[in-house]
Motif scaffolding. Structure first.
Motif, PDB file in Angstrom:
ATOM      1  N   ILE A  32       0.835  -1.208   0.000  1.00 23.13           N
ATOM      2  CA  ILE A  32       0.000   0.000   0.000  1.00 23.13           C
ATOM      3  C   ILE A  32       0.868   1.255   0.000  1.00 23.13           C
ATOM      4  CG2 ILE A  32      -1.638   1.347   1.363  1.00 23.13           C
ATOM      5  CD1 ILE A  32      -2.884  -1.292   2.266  1.00 23.13           C
ATOM      6  N   ALA A  33       1.907   1.252   0.828  1.00 20.85           N
ATOM      7  CA  ALA A  33       2.795   2.412   0.908  1.00 20.85           C
ATOM      8  C   ALA A  33       3.480   2.678  -0.429  1.00 20.85           C
ATOM      9  CB  ALA A  33       3.836   2.196   2.005  1.00 20.85           C
ATOM     10  N   ILE A  34       3.923   1.606  -1.084  1.00 19.78           N
ATOM     11  CA  ILE A  34       4.579   1.767  -2.387  1.00 19.78           C
ATOM     12  C   ILE A  34       3.592   2.310  -3.424  1.00 19.78           C
ATOM     13  CG2 ILE A  34       5.662   0.514  -4.289  1.00 19.78           C
ATOM     14  CD1 ILE A  34       6.874  -1.362  -2.172  1.00 19.78           C
ATOM     15  N   GLY A  35       2.358   1.792  -3.402  1.00 14.79           N
ATOM     16  CA  GLY A  35       1.346   2.255  -4.353  1.00 14.79           C
ATOM     17  C   GLY A  35       1.000   3.720  -4.169  1.00 14.79           C
ATOM     18  N   ALA A  38       3.878   5.845  -5.403  1.00 14.89           N
ATOM     19  CA  ALA A  38       3.928   5.881  -6.868  1.00 14.89           C
ATOM     20  C   ALA A  38       2.845   6.788  -7.440  1.00 14.89           C
ATOM     21  CB  ALA A  38       3.779   4.460  -7.416  1.00 14.89           C
ATOM     22  N   PHE A  39       1.659   6.773  -6.818  1.00 10.60           N
ATOM     23  CA  PHE A  39       0.553   7.607  -7.290  1.00 10.60           C
ATOM     24  C   PHE A  39       0.900   9.093  -7.203  1.00 10.60           C
ATOM     25  CE2 PHE A  39      -3.159  10.154  -6.090  1.00 10.60           C
ATOM     26  CZ  PHE A  39      -3.940  10.006  -7.228  1.00 10.60           C
ATOM     27  N   PHE A  40       1.396   9.515  -6.029  1.00 11.82           N
ATOM     28  CA  PHE A  40       1.724  10.924  -5.857  1.00 11.82           C
ATOM     29  C   PHE A  40       2.929  11.339  -6.690  1.00 11.82           C
ATOM     30  CE2 PHE A  40      -0.893  10.418  -2.013  1.00 11.82           C
ATOM     31  CZ  PHE A  40      -1.696  11.539  -2.134  1.00 11.82           C
ATOM     32  N   MET A  41       3.874  10.432  -6.884  1.00 10.66           N
ATOM     33  CA  MET A  41       5.023  10.748  -7.723  1.00 10.66           C
ATOM     34  C   MET A  41       4.592  10.982  -9.169  1.00 10.66           C
ATOM     35  SD  MET A  41       8.239  11.295  -7.849  1.00 10.66           S
ATOM     36  CE  MET A  41       8.859  10.599  -6.311  1.00 10.66           C
ATOM     37  N   LYS A  42       3.681  10.144  -9.652  1.00  8.05           N
ATOM     38  CA  LYS A  42       3.189  10.295 -11.015  1.00  8.05           C
ATOM     39  C   LYS A  42       2.409  11.594 -11.177  1.00  8.05           C
ATOM     40  CE  LYS A  42       0.563   7.825 -14.557  1.00  8.05           C
ATOM     41  NZ  LYS A  42      -0.214   6.598 -14.862  1.00  8.05           N
ATOM     42  N   LYS A  43       1.610  11.927 -10.167  1.00 10.63           N
ATOM     43  CA  LYS A  43       0.825  13.155 -10.224  1.00 10.63           C
ATOM     44  C   LYS A  43       1.729  14.379 -10.206  1.00 10.63           C
ATOM     45  CE  LYS A  43      -3.360  15.099  -8.225  1.00 10.63           C
ATOM     46  NZ  LYS A  43      -4.389  14.967  -7.163  1.00 10.63           N
ATOM     47  N   PHE A  44       2.782  14.330  -9.403  1.00  8.06           N
ATOM     48  CA  PHE A  44       3.720  15.444  -9.330  1.00  8.06           C
ATOM     49  C   PHE A  44       4.445  15.643 -10.652  1.00  8.06           C
ATOM     50  CE2 PHE A  44       8.115  16.807  -8.607  1.00  8.06           C
ATOM     51  CZ  PHE A  44       7.896  18.065  -8.067  1.00  8.06           C
ATOM     52  N   GLN A  45       4.859  14.537 -11.270  1.00  5.02           N
ATOM     53  CA  GLN A  45       5.572  14.637 -12.541  1.00  5.02           C
ATOM     54  C   GLN A  45       4.675  15.142 -13.659  1.00  5.02           C
ATOM     55  OE1 GLN A  45       7.172  10.710 -13.080  1.00  5.02           O
ATOM     56  NE2 GLN A  45       9.009  11.129 -11.849  1.00  5.02           N
TER      57      GLN A  45
END
Length: 263
Positions: A32-35, A38-45
Motif C-alpha cells: 500500500i505504501a509503495i502504491g 507511486a501515485f503521488f510521484m506520477k501526479k507530481f511529474q
C-alpha cells in the motif's frame, strides 16, 4: 538459556499461523505504501513542465461585431431626450426648425432627439472652425434604419457600405448606445468629442479618433440622425450619418483644425 531444536519445532508448530499473519500484514502495508508513493510521484511529474516544452499559442481571434456587452463602460445619461443640457446649454429642440416628425419618418420623440443632436453637433463643431450642418431627411432615414437594425441584432457596428453609398462615396457614420437609460443627443456628441484628446492635429486620424474627426470635419454639410430601442427596452442605439463624409486620407489637416482656444 537457548531453546533446543525440539522446543523450537514445538513453538513453530504452535505459532506458525501468527508469524504467517504478521508477515502477510507487513507485505500488505508495504504494498500500500509503495502504491501511494507511486501515485503521488506520477501526479507530481504530470504537473511539472519541462523547461523546453513549447507553450501552445493562443488561437487567432476572429473579427466580430461589437455587442452591447462590450460597451458597458460607456457613460450613460438620465437627461430627458426632449430637452438637453451641456454642449448647447438648455435647448428646446422644437424651436428654430420647420421640420416635422412626418417629414423625416421619425416619431415625435425621435424628432426631438434628432434636432437636439444637430444642435449639439453644431456646438461641438464651432470651436474647430467648422460651419454648422443641416438636418437632412434622406440621411435621417438611413440613420433611422440602421439604428433599428442594431436594435434588432444587438450589435453595435458600422452599417454596410451599400446602406449609405447614395451612388457616390460612402457617407460618414458615427454611432452610440446607452443601457437602461434614455439616450440623448448631447451625451452622444460628448462621447465622440472626448476622442479629440487622443487626436494628433495635422496628421491623419486613427480608428480610435474617427468619431471625433468626423464630428468636426469642416467639409461636412449635412447630417441625418436616428434612434431606436431594443426589444427588451434595455438598450438605446443612436446613429448619425454625415455628408460629405469625413476621415478621408490626406485631408485631415485641412478639415480638422485646432480648437480656437489653443490657436
Amino acid at each position: 538459556m537457548g531453546l533446543s531444536s525440539t522446543q523450537f519445532q514445538l513453538c513453530l508448530q504452535s505459532y506458525w499461523y501468527l508469524w504467517l499473519t504478521n508477515s502477510l500484514t507487513g507485505l500488505l502495508f508495504s504494498g500500500i505504501a509503495i502504491g501511494v508513493a507511486a501515485f503521488f510521484m506520477k501526479k507530481f511529474q504530470a504537473k511539472k513542465k519541462s523547461p523546453y516544452q513549447r507553450v501552445p499559442s493562443a488561437p487567432h481571434s476572429t473579427s466580430r461585431a461589437v455587442s452591447p456587452t462590450d460597451i458597458n463602460a460607456f457613460e450613460v445619461t438620465r437627461e430627458n431626450s426632449a430637452t438637453g443640457k451641456g454642449l448647447v446649454g438648455t435647448v428646446n429642440p422644437r424651436t428654430n426648425s420647420t421640420l416635422s416628425a412626418s417629414s423625416i419618418g421619425l416619431s415625435e420623440d425621435n424628432e426631438a432627439f434628432a434636432l437636439a443632436t444637430v444642435q449639439a453637433i453644431n456646438a461641438a463643431r464651432r470651436p474647430y472652425d467648422a460651419q454648422p450642418v443641416h438636418l437632412s431627411d434622406q440621411l435621417s432615414e438611413i440613420a433611422q434604419r440602421w439604428a433599428e437594425q442594431m436594435a434588432r441584432t444587438g450589435k453595435l457596428e458600422h452599417s454596410p457600405q451599400e446602406w449609405r453609398s447614395l451612388g457616390r462615396q460612402t457617407l460618414g457614420e458615427n454611432y452610440f448606445a446607452s443601457f437602461q437609460v434614455p439616450l440623448t443627443g448631447d451625451k452622444m456628441v460628448r462621447k465622440w468629442l472626448k476622442e479629440g484628446k487622443r487626436y494628433m492635429f495635422g496628421y491623419d486620424g486613427r480608428r480610435d479618433t474617427e468619431n471625433f474627426t468626423q464630428l468636426v470635419w469642416r467639409s461636412t454639410k449635412e447630417v441625418g440622425v436616428g434612434r431606436a430601442l431594443s426589444e427588451d427596452g434595455n438598450w438605446s442605439y443612436g446613429v448619425a450619418i454625415f455628408d460629405p463624409p469625413g476621415n478621408i486620407p490626406n485631408q485631415y489637416a485641412e478639415n480638422v483644425h485646432l480648437p480656437a482656444s489653443t490657436n
